[in-house]
Motif scaffolding. Structure first.
Motif, PDB file in Angstrom:
ATOM      1  N   PRO A 159     -46.132 -26.437  10.230  1.00 44.29           N
ATOM      2  CA  PRO A 159     -46.803 -27.740  10.095  1.00 44.29           C
ATOM      3  C   PRO A 159     -46.280 -28.500   8.886  1.00 44.29           C
ATOM      4  O   PRO A 159     -46.367 -28.018   7.766  1.00 44.29           O
ATOM      5  CB  PRO A 159     -48.279 -27.371   9.962  1.00 44.29           C
ATOM      6  CG  PRO A 159     -48.302 -25.943   9.536  1.00 44.29           C
ATOM      7  CD  PRO A 159     -47.082 -25.311  10.105  1.00 44.29           C
ATOM      8  N   PHE A 160     -45.751 -29.679   9.141  1.00 47.69           N
ATOM      9  CA  PHE A 160     -45.022 -30.425   8.119  1.00 47.69           C
ATOM     10  C   PHE A 160     -45.783 -31.650   7.625  1.00 47.69           C
ATOM     11  O   PHE A 160     -45.537 -32.138   6.529  1.00 47.69           O
ATOM     12  CB  PHE A 160     -43.674 -30.866   8.709  1.00 47.69           C
ATOM     13  CG  PHE A 160     -42.591 -31.099   7.702  1.00 47.69           C
ATOM     14  CD1 PHE A 160     -41.747 -30.078   7.324  1.00 47.69           C
ATOM     15  CD2 PHE A 160     -42.397 -32.348   7.153  1.00 47.69           C
ATOM     16  CE1 PHE A 160     -40.746 -30.285   6.388  1.00 47.69           C
ATOM     17  CE2 PHE A 160     -41.396 -32.575   6.219  1.00 47.69           C
ATOM     18  CZ  PHE A 160     -40.564 -31.536   5.833  1.00 47.69           C
ATOM     19  N   SER A 161     -46.680 -32.175   8.443  1.00 54.43           N
ATOM     20  CA  SER A 161     -47.397 -33.401   8.087  1.00 54.43           C
ATOM     21  C   SER A 161     -48.772 -33.364   8.726  1.00 54.43           C
ATOM     22  O   SER A 161     -48.938 -32.866   9.843  1.00 54.43           O
ATOM     23  CB  SER A 161     -46.613 -34.629   8.584  1.00 54.43           C
ATOM     24  OG  SER A 161     -47.342 -35.826   8.398  1.00 54.43           O
ATOM     25  N   VAL A 162     -49.779 -33.894   8.012  1.00 56.08           N
ATOM     26  CA  VAL A 162     -51.142 -33.957   8.534  1.00 56.08           C
ATOM     27  C   VAL A 162     -51.680 -35.358   8.350  1.00 56.08           C
ATOM     28  O   VAL A 162     -51.387 -36.031   7.352  1.00 56.08           O
ATOM     29  CB  VAL A 162     -52.049 -32.910   7.842  1.00 56.08           C
ATOM     30  CG1 VAL A 162     -52.112 -33.140   6.330  1.00 56.08           C
ATOM     31  CG2 VAL A 162     -53.444 -32.905   8.446  1.00 56.08           C
ATOM     32  N   ALA A 163     -52.457 -35.821   9.319  1.00 55.73           N
ATOM     33  CA  ALA A 163     -53.092 -37.138   9.264  1.00 55.73           C
ATOM     34  C   ALA A 163     -54.549 -37.000   9.680  1.00 55.73           C
ATOM     35  O   ALA A 163     -54.908 -36.116  10.476  1.00 55.73           O
ATOM     36  CB  ALA A 163     -52.368 -38.137  10.159  1.00 55.73           C
ATOM     37  N   ILE A 164     -55.392 -37.894   9.162  1.00 58.91           N
ATOM     38  CA  ILE A 164     -56.828 -37.877   9.425  1.00 58.91           C
ATOM     39  C   ILE A 164     -57.213 -39.152  10.167  1.00 58.91           C
ATOM     40  O   ILE A 164     -56.793 -40.248   9.792  1.00 58.91           O
ATOM     41  CB  ILE A 164     -57.628 -37.772   8.115  1.00 58.91           C
ATOM     42  CG1 ILE A 164     -57.336 -36.441   7.414  1.00 58.91           C
ATOM     43  CG2 ILE A 164     -59.124 -37.925   8.364  1.00 58.91           C
ATOM     44  CD1 ILE A 164     -57.988 -36.316   6.034  1.00 58.91           C
ATOM     45  N   GLY A 165     -58.019 -39.012  11.214  1.00 60.21           N
ATOM     46  CA  GLY A 165     -58.519 -40.171  11.942  1.00 60.21           C
ATOM     47  C   GLY A 165     -59.527 -39.733  12.985  1.00 60.21           C
ATOM     48  O   GLY A 165     -59.608 -38.551  13.335  1.00 60.21           O
ATOM     49  N   ASP A 166     -60.299 -40.683  13.496  1.00 63.51           N
ATOM     50  CA  ASP A 166     -61.293 -40.381  14.531  1.00 63.51           C
ATOM     51  C   ASP A 166     -60.596 -40.415  15.886  1.00 63.51           C
ATOM     52  O   ASP A 166     -60.426 -41.471  16.494  1.00 63.51           O
ATOM     53  CB  ASP A 166     -62.434 -41.390  14.476  1.00 63.51           C
ATOM     54  CG  ASP A 166     -63.530 -41.086  15.490  1.00 63.51           C
ATOM     55  OD1 ASP A 166     -63.455 -40.035  16.149  1.00 63.51           O
ATOM     56  OD2 ASP A 166     -64.454 -41.912  15.620  1.00 63.51           O
ATOM     57  N   LEU A 167     -60.226 -39.258  16.391  1.00 68.12           N
ATOM     58  CA  LEU A 167     -59.412 -39.175  17.601  1.00 68.12           C
ATOM     59  C   LEU A 167     -60.228 -39.189  18.879  1.00 68.12           C
ATOM     60  O   LEU A 167     -59.715 -39.550  19.941  1.00 68.12           O
ATOM     61  CB  LEU A 167     -58.535 -37.932  17.556  1.00 68.12           C
ATOM     62  CG  LEU A 167     -57.538 -37.863  16.394  1.00 68.12           C
ATOM     63  CD1 LEU A 167     -56.776 -36.544  16.416  1.00 68.12           C
ATOM     64  CD2 LEU A 167     -56.576 -39.034  16.442  1.00 68.12           C
ATOM     65  N   ASP A 168     -61.488 -38.783  18.829  1.00 70.28           N
ATOM     66  CA  ASP A 168     -62.307 -38.730  20.037  1.00 70.28           C
ATOM     67  C   ASP A 168     -63.429 -39.754  20.057  1.00 70.28           C
ATOM     68  O   ASP A 168     -64.282 -39.734  20.955  1.00 70.28           O
ATOM     69  CB  ASP A 168     -62.864 -37.324  20.257  1.00 70.28           C
ATOM     70  CG  ASP A 168     -63.648 -36.798  19.054  1.00 70.28           C
ATOM     71  OD1 ASP A 168     -63.782 -37.549  18.055  1.00 70.28           O
ATOM     72  OD2 ASP A 168     -64.121 -35.653  19.114  1.00 70.28           O
TER      73      ASP A 168
END
Length: 281
Positions: A159-168
Motif C-alpha cells: 500500500p503506497f497511498s491512502v485517501a479519506i472520503g465518504d465512499l458509501d
C-alpha cells in the motif's frame, strides 16, 4: 525502476521545516516549509529560507506541497505541521521555533498519511499506508493532538497511498488505498465508530502509486482516480452509489504518473484530473 523496492523517491533533496510563531496579539502562527537546496550550497541553511513556500496556500496561491498542509490536530486554534518521521530525521534538518515532536507507532515503512475525522467525534484522526507490512494504521485522536495506539487494517500488497472520503454516502469517513504491489485499490468502509470493515479490492492499472477521491461524474457519489506508475495511465473507478465501484476505465497520462489530484480546473462545475508524471519534463 520500481518505486516500492527502491529508495530513490526520498533521497532526492533535503527538507527544511520551520514554524514562525506570531507575536503577542497576532491572530495565528504561520507555518512555512521548503524542499531542496535552492542556493546550491550543498547544504540547507538560512539562505534557503528565501525559497520557503507558505504552507497555507502553496506556490503562487496553488495547492500546498505534500506534507506541508496546515491542520489543527489539537483543536487549540493553532496551526500544526505533521511530522513526516523518518524522512525528516534522515534526510533533513529543522530550524526555527518548533513544537514538540511526539512520535506514534505505525506499521512497516509508512509512505502516505491522510487526515480526517474517522470516528465522527470532531477531532482530526490519522490513516497511514504501510508499504512493507501490507496494511493501514488508524490512529484516533485523543482530542488534544495526541493519538491512541494505532490499529492495523489489511490492504493489498505494498500500500503506497491512502485517501479519506465518504465512499458509501452514509456520512462516515471511509478509506481508499492504492496498492502498488498488487495492482489494485482497497476500499475500507467505516463502521461509524473509527473501526473499518475488511477491505474490498478493485483492479486498476499496473503499480498504482496514488489515489484521489472526488465526484467525477456529477452524481453526488465519491469516485476514485488512481495514478498507475508502470502502465502510464490513470484508472477512473465510478461509484455505484453504495460504496462499491464499477470496473476501472484507463486514461493515458505522461511517463510514470506518480500522483493524481481532483478539482474543477476550468470552472465549469465538473471535476477534472491533474497528474504528476515523474519522468516527463
Amino acid at each position: 525502476m520500481n518505486p516500492v523496492a527502491g529508495s530513490h523517491i526520498s533521497r532526492r533533496m533535503p527538507l527544511v521545516v520551520a514554524l514562525l510563531v506570531a507575536g503577542a496579539g497576532a491572530p495565528a502562527a504561520r507555518a512555512q516549509c521548503a524542499h531542496g537546496d535552492p542556493d546550491g550550497s550543498g547544504s540547507v541553511g538560512l539562505a534557503d529560507y528565501a525559497a520557503f513556500v507558505d504552507c497555507t496556500t502553496g506556490p503562487e496561491g496553488g495547492p500546498a506541497q505534500p506534507g506541508c498542509g496546515p491542520v489543527d490536530l489539537d483543536a487549540d486554534g493553532d496551526i500544526d505541521l505533521l511530522d513526516f518521521g523518518n524522512f525528516q530525521r534522515l534526510f533533513g534538518v529543522t530550524l526555527g521555533v518548533l513544537f514538540g515532536n511526539p512520535e506514534f507507532g505505525v506499521g512497516d515503512r509508512p509512505l502516505s498519511v491522510a487526515i480526517g475525522d474517522l470516528d465522527g467525534d470532531g477531532d482530526a484522526d490519522l490513516a497511514v499506508a504501510n508499504v512493507d507490512s501490507d496494511n493501514v494504521s488508524v490512529l484516533l485522536n485523543n482530542g488534544d493532538g495526541t493519538f491512541a495506539d494505532h490499529v492495523l487494517y489489511g490492504a493489498g500488497d505494498g500500500p503506497f497511498s491512502v485517501a479519506i472520503g465518504d465512499l458509501d454516502g452514509d456520512g462516515d469517513a471511509d478509506l481508499s488505498v492504492a496498492n502498488a504491489g498488487s495492482d489494485n485499490v482497497s476500499v475500507l468502509l467505516s463502521n461509524g465508530d473509527g473501526t473499518f470493515a475488511d477491505h474490498v479490492l478493485y483492479e486498476v492499472g499496473i503499480e498504482p502509486l496514488s489515489v484521489a477521491i472526488g465526484d467525477l461524474d456529477g452524481d453526488g457519489d465519491a469516485d476514485l482516480a488512481v495514478a498507475t506508475w508502470v502502465s502510464d495511465d490513470v484508472s477512473v473507478l465510478l461509484n455505484n452509489g453504495d460504496g462499491t465501484f464499477a470496473d476501472d476505465v484507463l486514461y493515458g497520462a505522461g511517463d510514470r504518473p506518480f500522483s493524481v489530484a481532483i478539482g474543477d480546473l476550468d470552472g465549469d462545475g465538473d471535476a477534472d484530473l491533474a497528474v504528476a508524471n515523474h519522468l516527463t519534463d
